[in-house]
Design a protein around this motif. Sequence first.
Motif, PDB file in Angstrom:
ATOM      1  N   SER A  96      -8.479  -2.564  -6.309  1.00 36.16           N
ATOM      2  CA  SER A  96      -7.794  -1.405  -5.651  1.00 36.16           C
ATOM      3  C   SER A  96      -7.176  -0.321  -6.738  1.00 36.16           C
ATOM      4  O   SER A  96      -6.223  -0.183  -6.837  1.00 36.16           O
ATOM      5  CB  SER A  96      -6.598  -2.033  -4.916  1.00 36.16           C
ATOM      6  OG  SER A  96      -5.619  -2.678  -5.611  1.00 36.16           O
TER       7      SER A  96
ATOM      8  N   TYR B   7       0.814  -1.277   0.035  1.00 37.18           N
ATOM      9  CA  TYR B   7      -0.008   0.027   0.044  1.00 37.18           C
ATOM     10  C   TYR B   7       0.795   1.248  -0.167  1.00 37.18           C
ATOM     11  O   TYR B   7       0.816   2.130   0.861  1.00 37.18           O
ATOM     12  CB  TYR B   7      -1.076   0.274   1.249  1.00 37.18           C
ATOM     13  CG  TYR B   7      -2.220   0.763   1.308  1.00 37.18           C
ATOM     14  CD1 TYR B   7      -3.344   0.196   0.827  1.00 37.18           C
ATOM     15  CD2 TYR B   7      -2.274   2.313   1.366  1.00 37.18           C
ATOM     16  CE1 TYR B   7      -4.488   0.796   0.772  1.00 37.18           C
ATOM     17  CE2 TYR B   7      -3.236   2.850   1.229  1.00 37.18           C
ATOM     18  CZ  TYR B   7      -4.572   2.357   1.069  1.00 37.18           C
ATOM     19  OH  TYR B   7      -5.579   3.196   0.787  1.00 37.18           O
TER      20      TYR B   7
ATOM     21  N   TYR C  67      -2.158   0.408   9.035  1.00 35.59           N
ATOM     22  CA  TYR C  67      -2.659   0.298   7.450  1.00 35.59           C
ATOM     23  C   TYR C  67      -2.886   1.530   7.081  1.00 35.59           C
ATOM     24  O   TYR C  67      -3.277   2.343   7.580  1.00 35.59           O
ATOM     25  CB  TYR C  67      -4.039  -0.727   7.677  1.00 35.59           C
ATOM     26  CG  TYR C  67      -3.782  -1.972   8.048  1.00 35.59           C
ATOM     27  CD1 TYR C  67      -2.446  -2.665   8.110  1.00 35.59           C
ATOM     28  CD2 TYR C  67      -4.857  -2.746   8.352  1.00 35.59           C
ATOM     29  CE1 TYR C  67      -2.696  -4.107   8.376  1.00 35.59           C
ATOM     30  CE2 TYR C  67      -4.713  -4.009   8.921  1.00 35.59           C
ATOM     31  CZ  TYR C  67      -3.602  -4.664   8.860  1.00 35.59           C
ATOM     32  OH  TYR C  67      -3.769  -6.220   9.118  1.00 35.59           O
ATOM     33  N   GLN C  68      -2.820   1.569   5.649  1.00 35.74           N
ATOM     34  CA  GLN C  68      -3.263   2.430   4.722  1.00 35.74           C
ATOM     35  C   GLN C  68      -3.186   3.953   4.924  1.00 35.74           C
ATOM     36  O   GLN C  68      -4.061   4.841   5.122  1.00 35.74           O
ATOM     37  CB  GLN C  68      -4.889   2.311   4.717  1.00 35.74           C
ATOM     38  CG  GLN C  68      -5.485   1.143   4.583  1.00 35.74           C
ATOM     39  CD  GLN C  68      -6.568   0.280   5.563  1.00 35.74           C
ATOM     40  OE1 GLN C  68      -7.157   1.187   6.222  1.00 35.74           O
ATOM     41  NE2 GLN C  68      -6.809  -0.913   5.335  1.00 35.74           N
TER      42      GLN C  68
ATOM     43  N   MET D 154     -12.227   1.609  -1.293  1.00 29.28           N
ATOM     44  CA  MET D 154     -10.886   2.257  -1.883  1.00 29.28           C
ATOM     45  C   MET D 154     -11.139   3.313  -2.963  1.00 29.28           C
ATOM     46  O   MET D 154     -10.778   3.320  -3.780  1.00 29.28           O
ATOM     47  CB  MET D 154     -10.196   1.357  -2.623  1.00 29.28           C
ATOM     48  CG  MET D 154      -9.906  -0.135  -1.670  1.00 29.28           C
ATOM     49  SD  MET D 154      -8.726  -1.376  -2.315  1.00 29.28           S
ATOM     50  CE  MET D 154      -7.236  -0.577  -1.764  1.00 29.28           C
TER      51      MET D 154
ATOM     52  N   TRP E 252     -11.835   2.057   6.871  1.00 25.95           N
ATOM     53  CA  TRP E 252     -10.499   1.778   6.045  1.00 25.95           C
ATOM     54  C   TRP E 252     -10.314   2.814   5.096  1.00 25.95           C
ATOM     55  O   TRP E 252     -11.088   3.652   5.021  1.00 25.95           O
ATOM     56  CB  TRP E 252     -10.757   0.837   5.135  1.00 25.95           C
ATOM     57  CG  TRP E 252     -11.347  -0.822   5.741  1.00 25.95           C
ATOM     58  CD1 TRP E 252     -12.640  -1.345   5.469  1.00 25.95           C
ATOM     59  CD2 TRP E 252     -10.709  -1.671   6.511  1.00 25.95           C
ATOM     60  NE1 TRP E 252     -12.749  -2.592   6.337  1.00 25.95           N
ATOM     61  CE2 TRP E 252     -11.607  -2.655   6.914  1.00 25.95           C
ATOM     62  CE3 TRP E 252      -9.341  -1.935   7.026  1.00 25.95           C
ATOM     63  CZ2 TRP E 252     -11.146  -3.932   7.464  1.00 25.95           C
ATOM     64  CZ3 TRP E 252      -8.998  -2.881   7.937  1.00 25.95           C
ATOM     65  CH2 TRP E 252      -9.940  -4.240   8.028  1.00 25.95           C
ATOM     66  N   GLU E 253      -8.964   2.737   4.735  1.00 25.18           N
ATOM     67  CA  GLU E 253      -8.593   3.529   3.382  1.00 25.18           C
ATOM     68  C   GLU E 253      -8.951   5.132   3.400  1.00 25.18           C
ATOM     69  O   GLU E 253      -9.652   5.525   2.589  1.00 25.18           O
ATOM     70  CB  GLU E 253      -9.157   2.741   2.292  1.00 25.18           C
ATOM     71  CG  GLU E 253      -9.024   1.207   2.457  1.00 25.18           C
ATOM     72  CD  GLU E 253     -10.125   0.308   1.636  1.00 25.18           C
ATOM     73  OE1 GLU E 253      -9.827  -0.804   1.705  1.00 25.18           O
ATOM     74  OE2 GLU E 253     -11.117   1.045   1.303  1.00 25.18           O
TER      75      GLU E 253
END
Length: 384
Positions: free
Chosen positions: A293, A52, A111-112, A236, A180-181
């Motif tokens: 993604s 990522y 993460y992310q 995403m 997330w993201e």
Amino acid sequence: MLLIGSLPLFLLAAPFVIARPSLLPTRAADKLINNVTIFDPPSFYSIPRTLYARTVLLETDGDEKNVLLATWENYSPEPPYFPIHRSTDGGSTWEEISRVTDQVNGWGLRYQPFLYELPSAFAGFAAGTILCAGNSIPADLSATQIDLYASTDKGLTWSFVSHIASGGVAEPINGDTPVWEPFLMLFEDEMIVFYSDQRDPNFGQKLVHQTSADLLTWGAVVNDVAVDVFDDRPGMTTVTLMPNGSYIMTYEFFGAPEAAFAAYYRISDDPTKFDSAPGQVIRATDGTVPTSSPYITWSPVGGPNGTLAVNAASDTDVYLNRCLGAPNSWTRVSTPESASYTRNLRVLPDGTLLITGGGVLSGSDNSVTTSSMDLSSVTVAACT
């Protein structure tokens, strides 16, 4: 987050400066870079070691026109952090200059990550301030917390700014409640943070955004893509501005009729109102539908409309469109950069497209690499 049936392929490791680079003569072919290694992790890192990757071009950095920062998911010993590496030559060479560490939760920044340079003064921060949003998650994956950090010295030091969104266990399984993201974008004196949200019991996952005028308090959750079928999972978000003033969002769509995790897009004159825009699949002129993604950016190279560039994890190629996102005008073009999960796209001041990846979801020996390509030299489908 990626999901096959009810099982995760991997804990999701999606979309930001709306770049308007000053267009200089296109970089000569002998100056393009090919799979330059930004970071090769040591063997004691946990698999997948890296993932990522994200970059930002420092467009307010005075006379220096090729200064880049890069970060990624970094599977170091606990607690994890987001490394910050810098290039002063457009991506040819890199060095570590700092680390964004968890200053408030005690969990690590896992993460992310997403990097964004403020194009103008905002919320008490000067133009050129670098923002880093990312997911703070404990080692047992029991919670998700999208947090915001800022650097006022071009990435050398970092300070906590605010909590943006909190969620449950970091598992991409319908019925769990993570967030997330994150993807940042300044619009009309407000910062938008787009992200994927599993907290609504009516949706396995949906795409949402919140806004802030001060980077400290964040407004109500607003839907961007919410599909009626519970098991369907859009994810995403990435967004870019086109020269006609419209915004284009890409996202992966588990549940799409064309393919699992097909790359989709929406176009809106207002980036806070994607929910009312229709979703369309990206299908190249050769029939290929990229999957998983996607990431989008816009370059001024390529004529009056410039060039939209999208890539996805399904192949090493980019999908180019010089017709403001017209559905029958996506052309598949090869690139020198290896395939990666959620490869990052960045347009340099000379119009070169920089493609940066952190490896693949199932990789056991990932590293962070980058390559560039000359968009002016490729043939793209004409507008119809």
